[in-house]
Design an enzyme around this catalytic site. Structure first.
Site, PDB file in Angstrom:
ATOM      1  N   SER A 217       0.796  -1.233  -0.028  1.00  0.00           N
ATOM      2  CA  SER A 217       0.033   0.095  -0.049  1.00  0.00           C
ATOM      3  C   SER A 217       0.717   1.253   0.007  1.00  0.00           C
ATOM      4  CB  SER A 217      -0.893  -0.011   1.194  1.00  0.00           C
ATOM      5  OG  SER A 217      -1.602  -0.944   1.216  1.00  0.00           O
ATOM      6  N   GLY A 219      -0.356   4.531  -0.314  1.00  0.00           N
ATOM      7  CA  GLY A 219      -1.331   5.488   0.365  1.00  0.00           C
ATOM      8  C   GLY A 219      -1.894   6.188  -1.064  1.00  0.00           C
ATOM      9  N   ALA A 220      -1.895   7.426  -1.323  1.00  0.00           N
ATOM     10  CA  ALA A 220      -2.491   7.964  -2.362  1.00  0.00           C
ATOM     11  C   ALA A 220      -2.162   7.635  -3.615  1.00  0.00           C
ATOM     12  CB  ALA A 220      -2.060   9.618  -2.131  1.00  0.00           C
ATOM     13  N   GLY A 222      -1.626   4.518  -4.542  1.00  0.00           N
ATOM     14  CA  GLY A 222      -2.322   3.392  -4.723  1.00  0.00           C
ATOM     15  C   GLY A 222      -1.478   2.072  -4.159  1.00  0.00           C
ATOM     16  N   GLY A 248      -6.610  -0.131   4.782  1.00  0.00           N
ATOM     17  CA  GLY A 248      -6.137  -1.201   4.373  1.00  0.00           C
ATOM     18  C   GLY A 248      -6.624  -2.579   4.592  1.00  0.00           C
ATOM     19  N   ASP A 249      -7.718  -2.282   5.316  1.00  0.00           N
ATOM     20  CA  ASP A 249      -8.462  -3.713   5.689  1.00  0.00           C
ATOM     21  C   ASP A 249      -9.366  -3.955   4.660  1.00  0.00           C
ATOM     22  OD1 ASP A 249      -7.085  -3.705   8.252  1.00  0.00           O
ATOM     23  OD2 ASP A 249      -8.922  -2.470   9.009  1.00  0.00           O
TER      24      ASP A 249
END
Length: 305
Positions: A217, A219-220, A222, A248-249
């Site tokens: 992951s 963040g912004a 992707g 994230g889940d």
């Protein structure tokens, strides 16, 4: 049935305030309360996507009772939590309505005794034969061995059940060595694991350490996926602003759902990014906005990395 394991469950409480300022009193405009912990959030999203899910882990004390009561109201989710003597923790998210920022306060979990850990292991072994996939999610409460996830991964692999690991620190390092099918670290967790802050190099190193597939992951920016079939970047059409708690889940839920639906990796990653972005837009932590999800699904950019 998908099995999610949340060893450090939580009662998630979300406060909304007009503007969060240190050293002052605040009037709360809205309060949300729901069962939480990473694997519980994953289960809720999977159930909303139409999957049958069983939740394993620990729950205790008054907060544990409230968590289980709220969990029983979630259609498609079966409670297989192990009762413990210590109280389940609470997590407090304070949402600043003016800025959209969220401040998170996480309590420690209950101390788990060797007997309670043994009961969890027995329950896990009972559930594995009926599981189509396993998600091992979140931190370890006090008393649980640091190699706990590694042992659970080896048991799943022996049973022939695909297993995804989403944790950090030493539990992640030991878990990767047990060769999980997928790990889903964020950028900081991946750098801590590998020592590299360059995502492509770090995902490659994580695979060398034992992970079959690494989905990072960013963040912004992707997701970056490094799989045996290839490498891809998946990016939302624009940054989403809101409450990132649980995004994230939702990504984990998207990966598992895509795995069971046998989607090719580009489609699987598009689903994962759309779910994660739709969670950021949801007013409640750990939920996702279905309209936003459906709108974004066809607009996520997935390219070879």
């Amino acid at each position: 049935m998908i099995l999610t394991v949340t060893l450090n469950t939580a009662l998630d409480i979300t406060y909304r305030v007009r503007s969060l300022r240190p050293h002052t009193s605040h009037r709360v405009t809205d309060v949300g309360e729901r069962p939480g912990g990473k694997g519980v959030n994953v289960a809720r999203v999977l159930a909303a996507l139409g999957h049958e899910v069983t939740v394993a882990g620990f729950a205790g004390g008054a907060t544990g009772e409230v968590l289980r009561e709220r969990l029983s109201a979630v259609a498609g989710v079966t409670d297989a939590l192990v009762p413990v003597g210590g109280p389940t923790r609470r997590t407090i998210a304070v949402v600043d309505e003016l800025s959209g920022d969220t401040t998170q306060l996480n309590e420690p979990g209950p101390h788990i005794t060797p007997t309670e850990w043994g009961v969890l292991l027995d329950r896990y072994d009972e559930l594995l034969p009926t599981a189509s996939a396993v998600a091992l999610c979140g931190s370890l409460p006090p008393g649980v061995p640091v190699g706990a996830y590694a042992g659970l991964i080896r048991a799943a692999r022996t049973a022939g059940v695909p297993v995804l690991l989403d944790t950090s620190g030493e539990p992640l390092r030991r878990g990767v060595a047990a060769r999980p099918d997928i790990i889903k670290p964020n950028a900081d967790e991946l750098a801590e694991l590998t020592g590299s802050h360059e995502p492509l190099r770090a995902t490659q190193d994580a695979r060398r350490r034992g992970a079959h597939t690494v989905v990072a992951s960013l963040g912004a920016e992707g997701l970056l996926a490094h799989t045996p079939e290839g490498r891809w970047r998946a990016v939302p059409p624009a940054p989403e602003f809101g409450n990132p708690t649980g995004a994230g889940d939702s990504a984990v839920a998207g990966l598992l759902s895509g795995l069971l639906d046998r989607l090719p990796w580009p489609d699987r990653l598009a689903r994962t990014v759309a779910l994660s972005a739709a969670t950021v837009r949801s007013p409640t932590a750990g939920d996702f906005d279905r309209a936003v999800y459906e709108k974004l699904l066809e607009r996520v950019s997935v390219t070879a990395a």
